[in-house]
Design an enzyme around this catalytic site. Structure first.
Site, PDB file in Angstrom:
ATOM      1  N   ASP A 178       0.839  -1.194   0.000  1.00 14.52           N
ATOM      2  CA  ASP A 178       0.000   0.000   0.000  1.00 14.52           C
ATOM      3  C   ASP A 178       0.880   1.252   0.000  1.00 14.52           C
ATOM      4  OD1 ASP A 178      -2.693   1.308   0.485  1.00 14.52           O
ATOM      5  OD2 ASP A 178      -1.641   1.976   2.288  1.00 14.52           O
ATOM      6  N   GLU A 238      13.601 -14.098  -0.142  1.00 10.82           N
ATOM      7  CA  GLU A 238      14.074 -15.165   0.738  1.00 10.82           C
ATOM      8  C   GLU A 238      13.199 -16.413   0.614  1.00 10.82           C
ATOM      9  OE1 GLU A 238      14.023 -13.626   4.694  1.00 10.82           O
ATOM     10  OE2 GLU A 238      15.413 -11.977   4.261  1.00 10.82           O
TER      11      GLU A 238
END
Length: 529
Positions: free
Chosen positions: A204, A258
């Site tokens: 956002d 990751e």
């Protein structure tokens, strides 16, 4: 999930935004919840979407649709429990539907424990986790920056004698992303949900994470007059889209990377020519900076032809495009195009080169119902009234059937549903030529057709109010022709082929006629021979 580790699943996906509070209520309190979403998974699978993006369901005072978060790692009781979330995620994955969450890094709620600590004392270890500044020499705000919701973007804290910065509501203090501890804490928020198995995030307000460190005043926009909402009368040179924000997005992306096969998309600011830098270069940023250009374009063939070309030329060579045709804070596009042309938009978005996003209800052709003044919830309309900024009409709950409360709740809906102008899911499912069935057939055709979900793109010259382009692989080629008018139009000579799908849903596998006429508001997908 099948092909779980595939890194670029999102390239072929159709992504469906759900605001849980407006999707399905399971307990009669008038507000949708996670169990409600779970109860409608059969519908999601019937429709054929590949991924769901959920708006915030975290602990929140709900001053701004849940984008004022008081605990990033807990479910607000209004929406259920963490166990409800885990079960929803597991059920979606079992149905081969991925799940994307909203990530709100710019600000927290003023009720977050971090902010309570930060404002407790200037000596607090978390004081610098938020943006604090001394008053101006006259005792007023440090500069002229404006909140998106009107008024100064600075709020004075009596206890500590400083102002804190809030890009949005006073109850949404901005985090200080220049602070390494903030970045580390927000990285752990991502890992918390990624370890639970979510498939990605939509960031956002990704362009406003850092403001000018000198706190320089934004200049007045000389072109802004009284027709412009007051919060938009400054040119946000120093309080928006700063280059330093890109390093924040790069940090977020490193955490995403990751984990295998996760998506990072995000809300970005500015015009088409600014969207490219959100992809990154040597340091990757967003996989998909969300592109709303189809919503902003004038609705005619030549304008759309230009909008599409400008966007594709503005993104990096190896970047993957996306096309967003609805959202929780965007006006319902069917109200702009009309019902017949909403079908044209569906065919456009689901056949263009790139990933389509749409908002729950777009597949019904939902328009903006009237919201009585006394029922308004959106802070935009409360604080900046009269400028058409109210987002409540987009957020009206989903109409599932034609009963009094539309199958959404047994209680009183959190927003009134009496003004809904379009038919319900159940009614549209019965009509085999409805816009809902068109969405379903387009999604199925897209999935089954490599040229449409992964092929190359070539524009054709748009003539006679018909937008034309081709999608192709080495084995197959399709022409998409979209009549942008309410009158019949003759299609230019494009060669021989067969119409495989019409927006009218009444002709399939029909040979393309010489000098083929397209009916009013008709789009067709043609398999070339």
């Amino acid at each position: 999930m099948s092909s779980r580790g595939k890194q670029d699943w999102w390239r072929h996906a159709v992504i469906y935004e759900i605001a849980p509070v407006s999707f399905q209520d399971s307990d009669g309190d008038g507000r949708g919840d996670l169990k409600g979403v779970e109860s409608r998974i059969d519908y999601l699978q019937w429709l054929g979407i590949d991924a769901v993006w959920l708006t915030p369901f975290f602990v929140s005072p709900m001053l701004d649709f849940g984008y004022d978060i008081a605990d990033y790692c807990a479910v607000d009781p209004v929406f259920g429990t963490l166990e409800d979330f885990d079960r929803l995620l597991e059920t979606l994955h079992r149905r081969n539907i991925r799940l994307i969450l909203d990530y709100v890094p710019n600000h927290t709620s003023d009720r977050h424990a971090w902010f309570a600590d930060s404002r407790s004392s200037r000596a607090s270890a978390r004081r610098d986790w938020y943006v604090w500044a001394d008053p101006a020499p006259n005792g007023g705000p440090p500069n002229n920056w404006l909140s998106r919701f009107g008024g100064s973007a600075w709020c004075f804290d009596d206890a500590t004698g400083q102002y804190y910065y809030h890009s949005f509501l006073t109850g949404q203090p901005d985090l200080n992303w220049r602070n390494a501890d903030v970045r580390a804490a927000m990285a752990e928020v991502l890992r918390f949900w990624l370890r639970r198995g979510v498939d990605g995030f939509r960031v956002d307000a990704s362009a406003v994470l850092i403001e000018d460190d000198l706190l320089r005043d934004d200049p007045v926009d000389p072109e802004a007059d009284n027709s412009k909402p007051p919060p938009q009368r400054l040119k946000r040179i120093f309080s928006d889209d700063r280059r330093e924000s890109m390093s924040c997005i790069e940090d977020i992306r490193r955490v995403i990377d990751e984990f295998d096969g996760r998506l990072l998309c995000g809300e970005v600011q500015g015009k088409i020519d600014r969207i490219g830098h959100f992809y990154g270069n040597d340091h990757p940023r967003l996989h998909l900076p969300l592109n709303f250009s189809l919503l902003d374009s004038p609705w005619d063939a030549l304008s759309l032809q230009g909008t599409i070309d400008a966007y594709l030329n503005a993104i990096p060579d190896k970047a993957w495009p996306d096309w967003v045709i609805g959202g929780h804070d965007k006006h319902r596009v069917a109200g702009k195009t009309g019902q017949a042309q909403a079908k044209i938009l569906a065919m456009l978005a689901l056949t263009l080169y790139g990933t389509p996003f749409f908002f729950a209800g777009d597949e019904l052709g939902m328009e903006r119902p009237d919201i009585p003044k006394e029922a308004v919830q959106d802070p935009f309309e409360k604080l900046v009234p009269g400028y058409g900024l109210n987002r409540d009409p987009e957020r009206v709950p989903m109409p599932w059937d034609a009963t009094k409360r539309h199958g959404f709740t047994t209680g009183k809906p959190w927003l009134p549903m009496t003004g809904i102008k379009t038919r319900s899911v159940a009614e549209l499912q019965q009509d085999k030529q409805s816009i809902l069935h068109l969405y379903r057939e387009l999604i199925a055709l897209r999935k089954a057709t490599p040229a449409l979900h992964a092929g190359d793109y070539a524009p054709l010259r748009s003539r006679n109010d018909i937008l034309c382009y081709q999608r192709f692989t080495g084995q197959e080629k399709f022409t998409i022709a979209l009549n942008l008018t309410h009158d019949a139009r003759r299609l230019q000579d494009i060669g021989s082929g067969d119409i495989v799908l019409s927006t009218w849903l009444d002709r399939r596998d029909v040979a393309l006629a010489p000098q083929q006429m397209l009916r009013p508001d008709e789009g067709v997908i043609i398999r070339m021979r």
